[in-house]
Each structure stands twice: as structure tokens, then as C-alpha cells.
Design a protein around this motif. Sequence first.
Motif, PDB file in Angstrom:
ATOM      1  N   GLN A  81       0.833  -1.210   0.000  1.00 43.01           N
ATOM      2  CA  GLN A  81       0.000   0.000   0.000  1.00 43.01           C
ATOM      3  C   GLN A  81       0.864   1.254   0.000  1.00 43.01           C
ATOM      4  OE1 GLN A  81      -3.138  -0.078   2.936  1.00 43.01           O
ATOM      5  NE2 GLN A  81      -3.303  -2.279   2.752  1.00 43.01           N
ATOM      6  N   THR A  82       2.040   1.148  -0.520  1.00 41.71           N
ATOM      7  CA  THR A  82       2.996   2.254  -0.506  1.00 41.71           C
ATOM      8  C   THR A  82       2.604   3.339  -1.492  1.00 41.71           C
ATOM      9  OG1 THR A  82       4.348   1.107  -2.119  1.00 41.71           O
ATOM     10  CG2 THR A  82       4.918   0.781   0.192  1.00 41.71           C
ATOM     11  N   ARG A  83       3.175   4.502  -1.288  1.00 42.17           N
ATOM     12  CA  ARG A  83       3.028   5.627  -2.202  1.00 42.17           C
ATOM     13  C   ARG A  83       4.422   6.179  -2.479  1.00 42.17           C
ATOM     14  NH1 ARG A  83      -0.990   3.309  -2.106  1.00 42.17           N
ATOM     15  NH2 ARG A  83      -3.098   4.031  -1.688  1.00 42.17           N
ATOM     16  N   GLY A  84       4.753   6.321  -3.763  1.00 40.01           N
ATOM     17  CA  GLY A  84       6.002   6.961  -4.146  1.00 40.01           C
ATOM     18  C   GLY A  84       7.265   6.168  -3.849  1.00 40.01           C
ATOM     19  N   PHE A 117       2.241  -6.270 -11.281  1.00 37.01           N
ATOM     20  CA  PHE A 117       1.298  -5.238 -10.814  1.00 37.01           C
ATOM     21  C   PHE A 117      -0.026  -5.957 -10.614  1.00 37.01           C
ATOM     22  CE2 PHE A 117       4.079  -3.384 -13.997  1.00 37.01           C
ATOM     23  CZ  PHE A 117       4.498  -2.203 -13.422  1.00 37.01           C
ATOM     24  N   ALA A 118      -0.732  -5.679  -9.545  1.00 33.67           N
ATOM     25  CA  ALA A 118      -2.029  -6.323  -9.346  1.00 33.67           C
ATOM     26  C   ALA A 118      -2.874  -5.498  -8.396  1.00 33.67           C
ATOM     27  CB  ALA A 118      -1.841  -7.739  -8.805  1.00 33.67           C
ATOM     28  N   GLY A 119      -4.136  -5.866  -8.300  1.00 37.57           N
ATOM     29  CA  GLY A 119      -5.067  -5.228  -7.386  1.00 37.57           C
ATOM     30  C   GLY A 119      -6.006  -6.271  -6.830  1.00 37.57           C
ATOM     31  N   SER A 120      -6.923  -5.825  -6.002  1.00 35.67           N
ATOM     32  CA  SER A 120      -7.950  -6.719  -5.470  1.00 35.67           C
ATOM     33  C   SER A 120      -9.260  -5.941  -5.442  1.00 35.67           C
ATOM     34  CB  SER A 120      -7.554  -7.229  -4.084  1.00 35.67           C
ATOM     35  OG  SER A 120      -7.467  -6.163  -3.169  1.00 35.67           O
ATOM     36  N   GLY A 133     -11.855  -3.512  -5.256  1.00 31.54           N
ATOM     37  CA  GLY A 133     -11.911  -2.108  -4.861  1.00 31.54           C
ATOM     38  C   GLY A 133     -10.588  -1.371  -4.823  1.00 31.54           C
ATOM     39  N   THR A 134      -9.468  -2.042  -5.066  1.00 33.85           N
ATOM     40  CA  THR A 134      -8.164  -1.368  -5.065  1.00 33.85           C
ATOM     41  C   THR A 134      -7.369  -1.796  -6.287  1.00 33.85           C
ATOM     42  OG1 THR A 134      -6.992  -3.075  -3.828  1.00 33.85           O
ATOM     43  CG2 THR A 134      -8.057  -1.350  -2.531  1.00 33.85           C
ATOM     44  N   SER A 135      -6.389  -0.991  -6.634  1.00 29.66           N
ATOM     45  CA  SER A 135      -5.478  -1.357  -7.710  1.00 29.66           C
ATOM     46  C   SER A 135      -4.163  -0.614  -7.515  1.00 29.66           C
ATOM     47  CB  SER A 135      -6.083  -1.006  -9.076  1.00 29.66           C
ATOM     48  OG  SER A 135      -6.328   0.381  -9.156  1.00 29.66           O
ATOM     49  N   SER A 136      -3.138  -1.121  -8.128  1.00 32.49           N
ATOM     50  CA  SER A 136      -1.833  -0.464  -8.113  1.00 32.49           C
ATOM     51  C   SER A 136      -1.764   0.441  -9.335  1.00 32.49           C
ATOM     52  CB  SER A 136      -0.718  -1.505  -8.119  1.00 32.49           C
ATOM     53  OG  SER A 136      -0.757  -2.256  -6.920  1.00 32.49           O
ATOM     54  N   ASP A 137      -1.687   1.751  -9.109  1.00 32.95           N
ATOM     55  CA  ASP A 137      -1.820   2.735 -10.187  1.00 32.95           C
ATOM     56  C   ASP A 137      -0.578   3.617 -10.318  1.00 32.95           C
ATOM     57  OD1 ASP A 137      -4.614   2.073 -10.599  1.00 32.95           O
ATOM     58  OD2 ASP A 137      -5.021   3.190  -8.764  1.00 32.95           O
ATOM     59  N   ASN A 138      -0.400   4.150 -11.531  1.00 28.88           N
ATOM     60  CA  ASN A 138       0.637   5.149 -11.824  1.00 28.88           C
ATOM     61  C   ASN A 138       2.045   4.682 -11.485  1.00 28.88           C
ATOM     62  OD1 ASN A 138      -1.333   7.077 -12.693  1.00 28.88           O
ATOM     63  ND2 ASN A 138      -1.816   7.412 -10.534  1.00 28.88           N
ATOM     64  N   ASN A 139       2.311   3.405 -11.675  1.00 26.72           N
ATOM     65  CA  ASN A 139       3.640   2.849 -11.447  1.00 26.72           C
ATOM     66  C   ASN A 139       4.395   2.797 -12.769  1.00 26.72           C
ATOM     67  OD1 ASN A 139       3.392   2.061  -8.566  1.00 26.72           O
ATOM     68  ND2 ASN A 139       1.678   0.879  -9.385  1.00 26.72           N
ATOM     69  N   ASP A 184       0.986   2.620  -5.255  1.00 26.81           N
ATOM     70  CA  ASP A 184       0.798   3.669  -6.254  1.00 26.81           C
ATOM     71  C   ASP A 184       2.045   4.525  -6.434  1.00 26.81           C
ATOM     72  OD1 ASP A 184      -1.826   2.811  -6.503  1.00 26.81           O
ATOM     73  OD2 ASP A 184      -2.631   4.367  -5.191  1.00 26.81           O
ATOM     74  N   SER A 185       2.239   4.999  -7.658  1.00 27.65           N
ATOM     75  CA  SER A 185       3.286   5.966  -8.010  1.00 27.65           C
ATOM     76  C   SER A 185       4.692   5.466  -7.689  1.00 27.65           C
ATOM     77  CB  SER A 185       3.023   7.313  -7.325  1.00 27.65           C
ATOM     78  OG  SER A 185       1.739   7.796  -7.683  1.00 27.65           O
ATOM     79  N   SER A 186       4.929   4.175  -7.927  1.00 22.87           N
ATOM     80  CA  SER A 186       6.250   3.584  -7.704  1.00 22.87           C
ATOM     81  C   SER A 186       7.094   3.706  -8.961  1.00 22.87           C
ATOM     82  CB  SER A 186       6.119   2.098  -7.352  1.00 22.87           C
ATOM     83  OG  SER A 186       5.278   1.919  -6.247  1.00 22.87           O
ATOM     84  N   LEU A 187       8.402   3.757  -8.775  1.00 22.53           N
ATOM     85  CA  LEU A 187       9.358   3.733  -9.884  1.00 22.53           C
ATOM     86  C   LEU A 187      10.255   2.520  -9.696  1.00 22.53           C
ATOM     87  CD1 LEU A 187      10.772   4.971 -12.360  1.00 22.53           C
ATOM     88  CD2 LEU A 187      12.193   6.276 -10.747  1.00 22.53           C
TER      89      LEU A 187
END
Length: 181
Positions: A113-116, A160-163, A165-171, A142-145
Motif C-alpha cells: 500500500q505504498t506511495r512513491g 502489478f495487481a489489485g484486489s 476495490g483497489t489497484s496499483s496505479d501510476n507505477n 501507487d506511483s512507484s518507480l
Amino acid sequence: LVGPGEYEENVTFTAGDRTLRSSDPDQRATIVGQVSIPVEAPRTTLTALTIDGRSLGGTQIVPVRGASAHIVGNEIRSDGQLVCVYAPAATATGLVVEGNRIHHCESAVSLQQTRGARVVDNTIFKHQMPDTPAIVMYPDADSSLIEHNTIAFNTHGVRFAGSAGTSSDNNRVERNVITDS
């Protein structure tokens, strides 16, 4: 500073703005155990260490919940049954995993659930658990490099995956060498 040698113990930071590193990068200190960065320890840095999780038995080697943690220039390894760098919480914003050798783990880096987060310039190899990628962003990273890594000899490379109601976005995954994975 930690002097050269092998230390069998678990380390948990209780405050932030701390750095744990070998006093001599040419003769690294080896920590056989877990090194935890809890939410109470933002801006913690681990550098020039060998972190060996072979004796942990079913946990993570470096669990990160604190913001702006830096894991830089280490060797992180296991016997194949553990996640090396595990960031399960939204509190682990701005995580940097850079210039490490990460090998023989279940997964090298798990961003949940990280950001950046930034995972750059690492050598990641020999993660052989069935259906487990070397780097995973699931369910809401989200927003990982993920950039300039060498990812080799794993069952899978990057996922990359989600479940519900959630997803991994902008990576972004750029300029990596991914082979035999």
C-alpha cells in the motif's frame, strides 16, 4: 555504526532519523535476523550491511512501515522462504530501495500500500518460489518507480495487481534488465 562481524539478533528502530551502517563498508557487518522499521521510525536508513534472514522462519527480513526509509547499498538474503523487503502499509511513503544485492528470498521487494516508492539500481536474483515475482506491487501500491535494476533467474520478474476495490496505479517500470524471470 556497526563493526565488522556477525550479529545474531533482531533490530527494531524505536525512533526516526537514524542510520544503521557498517563502520567499514569493505568488511560489512552481518545481521542474522530481522531489521524492522516501524511507523514510529520515519527517515531510517540501512546502508553497507549484510542482512541475512536464514534463521527467521516465516516472516519478513526488512519490514518497513515508517515513512521515507532508505535501504541503500546492502546485501539482503534468505534461504528462499521469506520476503526480503516488505512494505505492507500506507505509512511507508517515499520508500527508497537502491543499490542492493537482494537474493534467495521468496520475493525481493513487496510493495503493498505504498506511495512513491523507488526501487532502483538493484541486483535481484534467485527468487524461486512458484508463482512469486521478484518485485510485486499488490494490492494498492501507487506511483512507484522500478528502474535500472537487474532482475535475473527468478520464477517471475515484476507484477502489478489489485484486489476488490483497489489497484496499483501510476507505477513505472523503466530501463531494467529482466532475464530468465
